[in-house]
Motif scaffolding. Structure first.
Motif, short mmCIF file in Angstrom:
data_model
loop_
_atom_site.label_atom_id
_atom_site.label_comp_id
_atom_site.label_asym_id
_atom_site.label_seq_id
_atom_site.Cartn_x
_atom_site.Cartn_y
_atom_site.Cartn_z
N ALA A 247 0.70 -1.04 0.45
CA ALA A 247 0.01 -0.20 -0.15
C ALA A 247 1.14 1.19 -0.09
CB ALA A 247 -0.54 0.30 1.12
N GLU A 251 0.46 4.11 -3.19
CA GLU A 251 -0.28 4.47 -2.34
C GLU A 251 -0.23 6.18 -4.19
OE1 GLU A 251 -1.26 7.45 1.44
OE2 GLU A 251 -0.06 6.76 0.80
N THR A 257 -6.48 4.13 -1.62
CA THR A 257 -5.64 3.01 -1.24
C THR A 257 -6.05 2.33 0.56
OG1 THR A 257 -3.74 3.58 -2.75
CG2 THR A 257 -3.48 1.97 -0.89
N VAL A 259 -6.00 -0.69 2.89
CA VAL A 259 -5.88 -1.67 3.83
C VAL A 259 -6.50 -2.28 4.84
CG1 VAL A 259 -3.38 -3.36 4.61
CG2 VAL A 259 -3.56 -1.43 3.32
N VAL A 264 -5.28 -5.23 -0.25
CA VAL A 264 -5.06 -3.87 -0.31
C VAL A 264 -5.75 -3.83 -1.39
CG1 VAL A 264 -3.24 -2.35 -1.14
CG2 VAL A 264 -2.61 -3.96 -0.46
N LEU A 266 -7.16 -0.76 -4.14
CA LEU A 266 -6.95 0.48 -4.83
C LEU A 266 -7.61 0.37 -5.52
CD1 LEU A 266 -2.86 -0.59 -6.59
CD2 LEU A 266 -3.71 0.50 -4.23
#
Length: 317
Positions: A247, A251, A257, A259, A264, A266
């Protein structure tokens, strides 16, 4: 074809004033197919009733097919076709008789009405059923008969109010194909309301989203999804430590982003090209992903990003 400014409608419930539509601006150009989306109670039906002259606006202005809805409601009705949620055809009448009667209501001669009815029955695949009663037709066939009614007087603008409600998936798909074909062949402007978001995504060049009486977004389906929702990449990492490291690395390349454990998530633009770039960056940093999934957003995701709830959740509420 449609031009409104500050269009609003209030209702009085006991001693309270309910602002059903709070002053909306709409512009629809000739030949466009525009979808009007929103949950139950958002103001869709009230707006449609004002545009089709069955409900008087409380405030604001509206011009439909070149005519003011307040000053020239009869001219508006002559210029538009309207297909509502329920069947508009009589259960016991023959299809051809229903169409001819409808044409006569619009001032057509009997000869012209019969000729136009024959054209539409052929166009909509109902020619072999002209003398059958409406009650003997399937749900999809009845909806096509409704469309024929709405087209009898050759309207420049067609309003479709949730035309596929109550149809099974196959008939919904067939009706969508009919709408696309009719628009291509007749070149008319179509203003569509629907609860089926995939239908709006498939058919509409432009989408208007209304919530709580206000238009909260407008644009093409692709623009709205890219701007307001974004594609989503979900990466499964080896463990939570690897997920946090990934992450931090990614980023700057993502709009958002997050977690969660070893996962993760996105939010990116153009996910199909972003996914391979993301995997290469992780490999180069010796942080290979165990799994990777790309999800393209829907119009429901757009509504969620705007309001914090999905359209389906809003409908259920």
């Amino acid at each position: 074809m449609i031009h409104t400014r500050g269009l609003a409608r209030d209702f009085r419930a006991k001693k309270e004033v309910v602002k059903a539509v709070k002053g909306i601006d709409i512009d629809v150009s000739p030949g466009e197919l525009v979808a009007f989306l929103g949950p139950n109670g958002a103001g869709k039906s009230t707006t449609l009733r004002m545009l089709t002259t069955s409900l008087r606006p409380t405030r604001g202005t509206a011009t439909v097919a070149g005519h003011d809805v307040l000053a020239a409601p009869v001219e508006v009705r002559r210029a538009i076709g309207y297909i509502g949620q329920g069947n508009g055809v009589s259960h016991n009448h023959r299809i051809v008789d229903e169409l001819v009667d409808h044409g006569r209501f619009y001032g057509m001669t009997g000869r012209d009405a019969r000729r136009r009815a024959a054209e539409l029955l052929e166009l909509l695949g109902l020619a072999g059923m002209a003398k059958r009663s409406i009650g003997t037709l399937s749900g999809g066939q009845r909806r096509r008969a409704d469309i024929a009614l709405g087209l009898m007087h050759r309207p420049a603008l067609l309003f479709l109010d949730e035309p596929s409600t109550g149809l099974d998936p196959q008939n919904r798909a067939n009706l969508a194909e009919e709408i696309v074909r009719l628009r291509a062949e007749l070149g008319m402007t179509i203003f569509l309301t629907t609860h089926y978001l995939e239908e709006a995504d498939q058919l509409a060049e432009r989408v208007l989203i209304i919530d709580d009486g206000e238009v909260i977004a407008a644009g093409s389906p692709a623009e709205l999804k890219a701007t307001l929702a974004g594609d989503r990449i979900t990466l499964g990492m080896a463990d939570e430590v690897a997920a946090k490291s990934a992450a931090a690395l990614l980023e700057g390349s993502a709009r958002e982003t997050t977690v969660s454990g070893a996962t993760v998530i996105l939010t990116v633009e153009n996910g199909e090209s972003a996914l391979p770039r993301t995997l290469r960056a992780l490999d180069a940093a010796d942080l290979p992903a165990d799994t990777a999934k790309l999800r393209i957003p829907t119009l429901d995701d757009v509504f969620l990003s705007l309001t914090g709830r999905t359209l389906r959740d809003a409908d259920a509420a």
